[in-house]
Design an enzyme around this catalytic site. Structure first.
Site, short mmCIF file in Angstrom:
data_model
loop_
_atom_site.label_atom_id
_atom_site.label_comp_id
_atom_site.label_asym_id
_atom_site.label_seq_id
_atom_site.Cartn_x
_atom_site.Cartn_y
_atom_site.Cartn_z
N SER A 1 0.83 -1.20 0.00
CA SER A 1 0.00 0.00 0.00
C SER A 1 0.86 1.26 0.00
CB SER A 1 -0.85 -0.03 1.27
OG SER A 1 -1.35 1.24 1.56
N TYR B 1 -1.78 -0.47 10.72
CA TYR B 1 -2.05 -1.21 9.49
C TYR B 1 -0.89 -1.01 8.50
CZ TYR B 1 -3.52 -1.51 4.66
OH TYR B 1 -3.54 -1.75 3.31
N LYS C 1 2.25 -3.55 6.71
CA LYS C 1 2.63 -3.65 5.29
C LYS C 1 4.13 -3.35 5.14
CE LYS C 1 -1.34 -4.66 3.40
NZ LYS C 1 -1.57 -5.95 2.78
N ARG D 1 -9.20 13.63 9.93
CA ARG D 1 -9.12 12.28 10.49
C ARG D 1 -7.67 12.03 10.89
NH1 ARG D 1 -11.13 7.47 6.58
NH2 ARG D 1 -9.28 8.13 5.44
#
Ligand code: UDP
Length: 372
Positions: free
Chosen positions: A134, A159, A163, A303
């Site tokens: 990603s 997350y 990766k 966010r």
């Protein structure tokens, strides 16, 4: 030259996995897929509804097992039953917010799951791998557009760190053992759905990504969209991303497999994105134009973990993988909307119009969408 034709796909019932399997089957590969249904809908008898639809689209079978990568003995059993030539590894927990709340679960599933897979591959003399990575591994970009040489590791969420750690692990094993032949694909923002409207994104958890959320508003399941932050250093203050149609992403995986089939690379990394930045407001506008549906929105706070802009330089994949993305943003919106309206409850509604409507045109809110 290697000559492989049986591909083992982890996370095959999921959004990207299922679209990729369509492309693999159409390119002539045989597919064995596994999924633990953590983030995809399961059928009554342990089957994968998304893969039933894939069979409907392609007219070809998919061998499927419900299997968790943490269950190494089941994985070994599957590998002993089939002659697997290569692996595409999609399976992963992927919700950024959730990963900050339950980091250990993310590390265990994503990293231990990958170690199990790599060990079983090695035991079976299978060293060809395409890994689903990603753009989040780049963290807050130092320059735009982001090339594959951009530093990685300064990642803002758990997350993304899983990766990144897996990519580091792949670097180490491919340096230590020359048999490995690996391509890691760093995705930008996959959206859209198969043009048939038969398969698409159907999250089992909350809708957190922009396009699925927007489509929920459009269909009336949610009242309005909250745009996370209006004070970014971008064209209109909202976050800019590089959106890519999921079918282009899928064809990128077939191109990567074809490359591994021809060359021994040990490890190569490619960005998969169009290299075009679109702000949240611009995407909302495109979506409204394509669907004819108004999307009410309100500006909210940023966010946590979000960055201003993520846009790639995707030219390496185009030249080295001979990959040709074909879908523009209007097609991304059109196909997502087709999937959403044909399957208002996703795969949960087998009686939905999707099963019946297999034509090339579809009226959505009085607007005729062009078939593909
Ligand atoms: N976004 C938003 N409202 C939402 C969901 C997302 O404004 O309900 C924004 C988000 O801040 C980012 C862009 O849309 O700028 C894409 O977010 P998404 O979660 O789809 O993908 P990400 O880039 O985080 O992987």
């Amino acid at each position: 030259m290697a000559n492989f034709n049986t591909v083992f796909v982890t996370g095959g019932a999921g959004y990207i996995g299922s679209h990729c399997i369509v492309e693999l089957l159409e390119a002539g590969y045989s597919v064995i897929a596994i999924d633990n249904f953590a983030n995809s809908v399961n059928g009554e008898h342990g089957e994968a509804p998304s893969l039933k639809r894939v069979e409907q689209i392609t007219g070809k079978p998919v061998i499927f097992y419900q299997c968790d990568l943490l269950d190494k003995s089941k994985l070994e059993e599957i590998f002993s039953k089939h002659k697997i030539d290569c692996v595409i590894h999609f399976a992963s927990m992927k919700a950024v917010g959730e990963s900050m709340q339950v980091p250990l679960l993310y590390y265990k599933n994503n990293i231990v799951g990958t170690i199990n897979l790599l060990e079983v591959m090695k035991q079976n003399n299978c060293y060809q791998l395409v890994f689903s990575s990603s753009c989040t591994v780049y963290g807050n970009p130092e320059y735009l557009p982001i090339t594959e040489e951009h530093p990685t590791g300064d990642v803002t969420n758990v997350y993304g760190r899983t990766k990144y750690f897996i990519e580091e692990m792949l670097k180490d094993i491919s340096a230590a053992e020359k048999n490995w032949n690996i391509i890691s694909l760093r995705y930008f923002n996959p959206v859209g759905a198969h043009p048939s409207g038969l398969i698409g994104e159907d999250p089992t958890k909350a809708f957190t990504n922009l396009m699925p959320y927007m489509a929920q508003v459009a269909i009336g399941n949610k009242e309005s969209l909250t745009i996370f932050g209006g004070d970014y250093d971008t064209v209109d203050g909202t976050g800019v991303r590089d959106y890519i149609h999921v079918m282009d992403l899928a064809s990128g995986h077939v191109a990567a497999l074809d490359k591994l089939n021809k060359e021994h690379l040990r490890l190569k990394v490619y960005n998969l994105g169009l290299g075009t930045g679109l702000s949240v407001k611009e995407l909302v506008h495109e979506f409204e134009e394509v669907t004819g549906v108004h999307i009410p929105y309100a500006l909210g706070p940023r966010r946590v973990g979000d960055v201003d802009s993520l846009v790639c330089d995707g030219s390496l994949a185009v030249t080295e993988l001979q990959w040709q993305p074909k879908y523009d943003v209007k097609m991304m919106c059109r196909d997502f909307w087709r999937w959403q309206t044909m399957n208002p409850n996703g795969y949960r509604s087998e009686t939905a119009t999707a099963a019946k409507l297999n034509g090339t045109t579809l009226a959505v809110n009085g607007k005729q969408l062009n078939g593909h």
